[in-house]
Motif scaffolding. Structure first.
Motif, short mmCIF file in Angstrom:
data_model
loop_
_atom_site.label_atom_id
_atom_site.label_comp_id
_atom_site.label_asym_id
_atom_site.label_seq_id
_atom_site.Cartn_x
_atom_site.Cartn_y
_atom_site.Cartn_z
N MET A 1 35.58 -16.82 -4.95
CA MET A 1 35.26 -17.83 -5.95
C MET A 1 33.78 -18.19 -5.85
N ARG A 2 33.16 -18.39 -6.97
CA ARG A 2 31.76 -18.80 -7.03
C ARG A 2 31.71 -20.33 -6.98
N VAL A 3 31.06 -20.87 -5.94
CA VAL A 3 30.99 -22.31 -5.73
C VAL A 3 29.54 -22.76 -5.79
N ALA A 4 29.29 -23.79 -6.57
CA ALA A 4 27.96 -24.39 -6.65
C ALA A 4 28.02 -25.78 -6.02
N VAL A 5 27.33 -25.96 -4.92
CA VAL A 5 27.27 -27.25 -4.25
C VAL A 5 26.01 -27.97 -4.72
N ILE A 6 26.17 -29.16 -5.26
CA ILE A 6 25.04 -29.96 -5.73
C ILE A 6 24.75 -31.01 -4.67
N GLY A 7 23.59 -30.89 -4.04
CA GLY A 7 23.22 -31.81 -2.97
C GLY A 7 22.86 -31.06 -1.70
N THR A 8 21.74 -31.44 -1.09
CA THR A 8 21.21 -30.70 0.06
C THR A 8 21.21 -31.53 1.35
N GLY A 9 21.90 -32.64 1.36
CA GLY A 9 22.01 -33.44 2.57
C GLY A 9 23.00 -32.85 3.56
N SER A 10 23.36 -33.61 4.56
CA SER A 10 24.23 -33.10 5.62
C SER A 10 25.59 -32.68 5.09
N ALA A 11 26.16 -33.45 4.16
CA ALA A 11 27.47 -33.09 3.61
C ALA A 11 27.36 -31.82 2.77
N GLY A 12 26.32 -31.72 1.95
CA GLY A 12 26.14 -30.53 1.14
C GLY A 12 25.96 -29.28 1.99
N ARG A 13 25.18 -29.38 3.06
CA ARG A 13 24.98 -28.23 3.94
C ARG A 13 26.27 -27.84 4.64
N ALA A 14 27.01 -28.85 5.11
CA ALA A 14 28.28 -28.56 5.79
C ALA A 14 29.26 -27.87 4.85
N LEU A 15 29.35 -28.37 3.62
CA LEU A 15 30.27 -27.78 2.66
C LEU A 15 29.87 -26.36 2.29
N ALA A 16 28.58 -26.15 2.05
CA ALA A 16 28.12 -24.81 1.70
C ALA A 16 28.44 -23.82 2.81
N ASP A 17 28.16 -24.21 4.06
CA ASP A 17 28.46 -23.33 5.20
C ASP A 17 29.96 -23.11 5.35
N GLY A 18 30.73 -24.17 5.13
CA GLY A 18 32.18 -24.05 5.25
C GLY A 18 32.78 -23.13 4.21
N PHE A 19 32.30 -23.22 2.98
CA PHE A 19 32.81 -22.35 1.92
C PHE A 19 32.42 -20.90 2.15
N ARG A 20 31.22 -20.68 2.68
CA ARG A 20 30.84 -19.30 3.03
C ARG A 20 31.75 -18.76 4.13
N ARG A 21 32.04 -19.59 5.09
CA ARG A 21 32.87 -19.15 6.22
C ARG A 21 34.23 -18.65 5.76
N ILE A 22 34.78 -19.25 4.71
CA ILE A 22 36.11 -18.83 4.25
C ILE A 22 36.01 -17.83 3.10
N GLY A 23 34.81 -17.27 2.90
CA GLY A 23 34.68 -16.11 2.03
C GLY A 23 34.23 -16.34 0.61
N HIS A 24 33.74 -17.54 0.28
CA HIS A 24 33.32 -17.81 -1.09
C HIS A 24 31.82 -17.54 -1.28
N ASP A 25 31.45 -17.26 -2.52
CA ASP A 25 30.06 -17.04 -2.90
C ASP A 25 29.46 -18.40 -3.25
N VAL A 26 28.46 -18.83 -2.50
CA VAL A 26 27.98 -20.20 -2.61
C VAL A 26 26.50 -20.24 -2.97
N VAL A 27 26.15 -21.11 -3.93
CA VAL A 27 24.77 -21.48 -4.18
C VAL A 27 24.68 -23.00 -4.04
N THR A 28 23.48 -23.48 -3.74
CA THR A 28 23.26 -24.92 -3.61
C THR A 28 22.20 -25.35 -4.61
#
Length: 209
Positions: A1-28
């Motif tokens: 799944m293509r996931v777009a995380v809006i926000g570059t703070g600690s929560a945004g970084r954690a979510l982006a890394d977490g979604f990558r870990r479970i195999g999703h395509d992530v942009v921030t």
């Protein structure tokens, strides 16, 4: 799944890394990718940063991980037409210092404001009751705890529930109306005070029923 995380703070970084870990395509998405790319915390994933106007392009899911006071302004620049929008933000107002108050409560919520501003999106509230690290790794607490999902659209809630399961959440309580986000956001004043008392942000509740 293509996931777009809006926000570059600690929560945004954690979510982006977490979604990558479970195999999703992530942009921030960020207002200034070049400025953000220069921060040390983005050294590893700077190539995933895109302008807000480009973040929603091709995304199956958009995640609002911005500060609640700027969420509406940031999301106004993102293409949300037809998107599932997972809102993890809280309307925390620090203008009078700490602890923060809520800029909206009781009869409205940030999630509902976002839905009204973007009627073409399908807004789901979830993950706002825990910190970024717990959002993507609930097992770090050493016991099963409870997470909540609220949204008007059944299909959108299903997308979010699947994602939560991939992250490791098994005890999920689902509300079939987005107005339940009012209660989820109003948990934050107690959460902040618990953090101060416990001396850590790594905690959550377990709903016994």
């Amino acid at each position: 799944m293509r996931v777009a995380v809006i926000g570059t703070g600690s929560a945004g970084r954690a979510l982006a890394d977490g979604f990558r870990r479970i195999g999703h395509d992530v942009v921030t998405g960020t207002r200034d990718p070049e400025e953000t790319r220069g921060r040390p915390e983005w050294a590893e994933h700077g190539d995933s940063l895109v302008a807000l106007a480009d973040a929603g392009t091709g995304a199956d899911l958009v995640v609002n991980a911005t500060g609640g006071m700027v969420s509406l302004d940031a999301l106004a620049e993102v293409d949300l037409v037809g998107k599932v929008l997972l809102d993890v933000a809280n309307p925390l107002d620090f203008s009078a210092g700490f602890p923060p108050t809520l800029s909206v409560k009781d009869t409205d919520s940030l999630a509902e404001q976002i839905q009204r501003a973007h009627p073409e999106a399908r807004v789901v509230k979830a993950l706002n009751t825990v910190n970024g690290a717990v959002m993507v790794d609930p097992a770090r607490l050493g016991a099963e705890t409870t997470i909540f999902v609220a949204g008007d659209d059944e299909g959108a809630r299903g997308v979010v529930r699947t994602l939560l399961g991939e992250l490791g959440w098994s005890d999920v309580v689902e509300f079939t109306s987005l107005d339940a986000a009012r209660g989820l956001e109003m948990w934050l004043p107690l959460w902040v005070r618990l953090m101060g008392t416990l001396g850590t942000a790594d905690f959550n509740l377990k709903l016994i029923r």
